[in-house]
Structure formats: structure tokens, C-alpha cells
Design an enzyme around this catalytic site. Sequence first.
Site, PDB file in Angstrom:
ATOM      1  N   GLY A  75       0.828  -1.211   0.000  1.00  0.00           N
ATOM      2  CA  GLY A  75       0.000   0.000   0.000  1.00  0.00           C
ATOM      3  C   GLY A  75       0.857   1.254   0.000  1.00  0.00           C
ATOM      4  O   GLY A  75       2.055   1.219  -0.314  1.00  0.00           O
ATOM      5  N   ASP A 100       4.436  -7.765  -9.309  1.00  0.00           N
ATOM      6  CA  ASP A 100       3.545  -7.195 -10.337  1.00  0.00           C
ATOM      7  C   ASP A 100       2.901  -5.876  -9.883  1.00  0.00           C
ATOM      8  O   ASP A 100       2.801  -4.930 -10.675  1.00  0.00           O
ATOM      9  CB  ASP A 100       2.483  -8.211 -10.775  1.00  0.00           C
ATOM     10  CG  ASP A 100       1.688  -8.780  -9.606  1.00  0.00           C
ATOM     11  OD1 ASP A 100       2.169  -8.734  -8.464  1.00  0.00           O
ATOM     12  OD2 ASP A 100       0.570  -9.280  -9.847  1.00  0.00           O
ATOM     13  N   GLY A 101       2.510  -5.802  -8.593  1.00  0.00           N
ATOM     14  CA  GLY A 101       1.919  -4.560  -8.080  1.00  0.00           C
ATOM     15  C   GLY A 101       2.940  -3.428  -8.155  1.00  0.00           C
ATOM     16  O   GLY A 101       2.638  -2.315  -8.610  1.00  0.00           O
ATOM     17  N   ASP A 130       6.497 -15.981  -5.990  1.00  0.00           N
ATOM     18  CA  ASP A 130       5.397 -16.667  -6.688  1.00  0.00           C
ATOM     19  C   ASP A 130       5.719 -16.977  -8.151  1.00  0.00           C
ATOM     20  O   ASP A 130       5.034 -17.786  -8.773  1.00  0.00           O
ATOM     21  CB  ASP A 130       4.123 -15.810  -6.642  1.00  0.00           C
ATOM     22  CG  ASP A 130       3.486 -15.796  -5.264  1.00  0.00           C
ATOM     23  OD1 ASP A 130       3.996 -16.507  -4.376  1.00  0.00           O
ATOM     24  OD2 ASP A 130       2.492 -15.073  -5.081  1.00  0.00           O
ATOM     25  N   GLY A 174       1.645 -18.990  -2.954  1.00  0.00           N
ATOM     26  CA  GLY A 174       1.133 -18.967  -4.327  1.00  0.00           C
ATOM     27  C   GLY A 174      -0.281 -18.425  -4.277  1.00  0.00           C
ATOM     28  O   GLY A 174      -1.234 -19.162  -4.116  1.00  0.00           O
TER      29      GLY A 174
END
Length: 368
Positions: A75, A100-101, A130, A174
Amino acid sequence: MVRAAVVTCGGLCPGSNTVIRELVVGLNELYGVKDIYGIPMGYRGFYSADPIKLDPDSVHDWHKKGGTMLMTTRGGFDLEKIVDAIVKHGYNQLYVIGGDGTMRGALDIFKELKRRKLRISITGVPKTVDNDIGIIDRSFGFDTAVEVAQQAISAAHTEAESAVNGIGLVKLMGRSTGHIALYATLSSRDVDCCLIPEMNFHLYGKGGLFEFIDERLKQKRHTVIVVAEGAGQELIARTESETLERDPSGNPLFADIGVYLKKEFKKWWDQAHPGELFTVKYIDPTYMIRAVPANASDNLYCTLLAHSAIHGVMAGYTGFVSGPINRNYGYIPLEDIATTKNVVDTKDHTWAWVRSVTNQPDFGISED
Ligand SMILES: Nc1ncnc2c1ncn2[C@@H]1O[C@H](COP(=O)(O)OP(=O)(O)OP(=O)(O)O)[C@@H](O)[C@H]1O
Ligand SMILES: O=P(O)(O)OC[C@H]1O[C@](O)(CO)[C@@H](O)[C@@H]1O
């Protein structure tokens, strides 16, 4: 003059400290850069914490440490505040380490820098245990995580084998992809059934998990099941508000599939085989597989990633990620990395390999 900033975001991953170290040492020794700063606490640290001055001496042994010496958070992505802080501190090179975020955040920063016409380079170093980042061959830390996961599987196997009708159940990380579970299953050879988020499975009835376990227990008196944390969520009763729970980055929070399965195994056994001996040993090594230093191959990989990121920035590129595609290192647009995902394809040869190693049911996958 170069003034570089390095930040780590998202979950822990073996090798994050190696990447930081190699960025600092590489910038300093290959290009003579002296002004290198670590941003503590992830994206929010740009605007809410003091930067940490880094040099080859201060980071010399970081590759031997798990976690991230810069700390990380989820965040706190406030684009305006982040870019204002980047300008205020005079950084002109940004090295962003994350999953990815983080890459989606880096893409937003890249676009905002462009919109403000700022001559500041940004590059992403893709990180996640992951292994769900698309395009590149694998993300750093994955190899190490699989190695540690195997130790948990081995313990579950020993426990199950030493019991009468013993089940060894291991839950692995995962969230939305089952790569860790899959590769740990393939490499350990002790696993009878691997359950991942990319597949549905059912417990009771023909072709279900319990029928399979019953068979295995008859044959071998023990069985080992590996489940990825995001698998089988639809089986667990939750209220609507529980299913809407999110972490500070907006990622879904899951019910514990391991605890659920352990309970269901016992319920089923007591009905199907009343009075017979039965044991479930549940191992949840969740944070153990990622809170460790990188193994040798990940350390080497991290060094290559860090150095190719530096060379790309020094060559004048921005808005990119460096990484191997079919073993050749390339510079990939951040936009492509931020918008693709590497999921397990249950129709491809790797999953077929899992099926042939375990002989587990296909739970109807081939009928789709
Ligand atoms: N769509 C998005 N746009 C901008 N920023 C984002 C976006 N998604 C996530 N972020 C920010 O990126 C940072 C890391 O995100 P997240 O917690 O999802 O981890 P991650 O990078 O995906 O790594 P991991 O694989 O460990 O989960 C957080 O600060 C989060 O606020
Ligand atoms: O509990 P945390 O630190 O938010 O992280 C948990 C998540 O992070 C990961 O390790 C990486 O995204 C996932 O496998 C897992 O769901």
C-alpha cells in the site's frame, strides 16, 4: 551527476538484498556513482521517511541476508507525493525492486515523469517468490523458495510414512499461481497430489480427492498432499465481507486452505473408516520459504539483473525491466511486464508432467 534511489516493495523474496547490494556496488564501481540512496519502507518511504545513504562498504555483506535491509511495505502508493519527493531529493535514476503490483506502480511513476517532462530514468527489477511475472523466464527468489519448500515436503513425507494411514499436508505460497507448489512437487518426488489455484478440485465422489487418497492409503499406508495457498478457496464457506477482504495493496486475503483440508480429511476419515487409525500432519512453512537468503543460483541471477538494469539506465533507457527471455537478457517495456501474468497452464506439458509423476486425478480439467 547521477543521484540514484533504490526501493523494495511487496512481500519478502530471497535475493532482494543481493539486488540492492549489486546495484550499489555496480553503480559505484562500474560507473563511479557516489550518490546512491535507499528508500526505506517501500513506495510510502519516498514521502514519509529519510533516505539512507548507501555505499559499497555499508552493503558489502547484504547478499548473505534474507529479507530486505531497506524494509518493505504494501500500500501507500500516492503518485503525486512520490513524484514530488523524487523531484525534491533530486534523484535522476530510480531502481524499483518488486512484484507485479510494484511494476504497475513503477509504470504510473514512469508515465507521470514523462507527463511532467522530467529527465529521470526508472527501471524495474522483477521480484517475487510466486514467479507470476510474465515474459521473463523466472523471477529471482523462486529457485530458493522451491528449495526450502522441498524441505517441508520431505518432513511431511517422513511424518506420513511413519504413521498408520498418515497424511502429510503442506501448504505453500502462491496467491494466484501454483508455480512453487508445482516445481516443489516435481523436484521432491514425494508428493501424491498437488493442488494449485489454476485448477478446481472436489473432495467427495467419483474422481474426487478423497477417493484418490483412499486408494493411496490402501496401496502405501501414507500419502503427501501439497496445496498452494490460493487453491480451493471456493470450497471454503465465507461471508461476502470476508471474501472482499484485501491487504493494503488491494490483494485478496484468503481463508487458510491447509487448516480447512486438515479438518475435512478427519471428518471424511471418521465417516468412511470409523475406528481405524489415521493421522494428518499439517506443515505450513509459508514465511520460511521466502525469509531466507538467496541460494547460489539466485545470487548469481540477482547480480546479472542488477548489472543489466544499471547498464540499461546508463545507456539512456527508461521505463524498462531487464530480464532473461529464453536465457537471453533483454530490456522489456515496463508496460508489458506490468500487464502480463505468468500462470500455470494446466493444459501444457509441465502440468502433464506433474500428473504423470503423481498420478493424481485431473478433477475434470481435461473436460473443459
Ligand atoms: N495497480 C497499482 N498501481 C500503482 N501501485 C500499485 C498497484 N498495485 C500495487 N501497487 C503498489 O505497489 C506496491 C507493492 O504491491 P504489492 O503489495 O501488490 O506487492 P508486489 O509488488 O505485487 O509484490 P509481491 O509479489 O511480493 O506481492 C505497494 O506499495 C502497492 O501500493
Ligand atoms: O503476508 P504478506 O507479507 O502480505 O505476503 C503474503 C503474500 O506474498 C507472497 O509471498 C508474494 O506475493 C504471496 O505468495 C503471499 O500470498
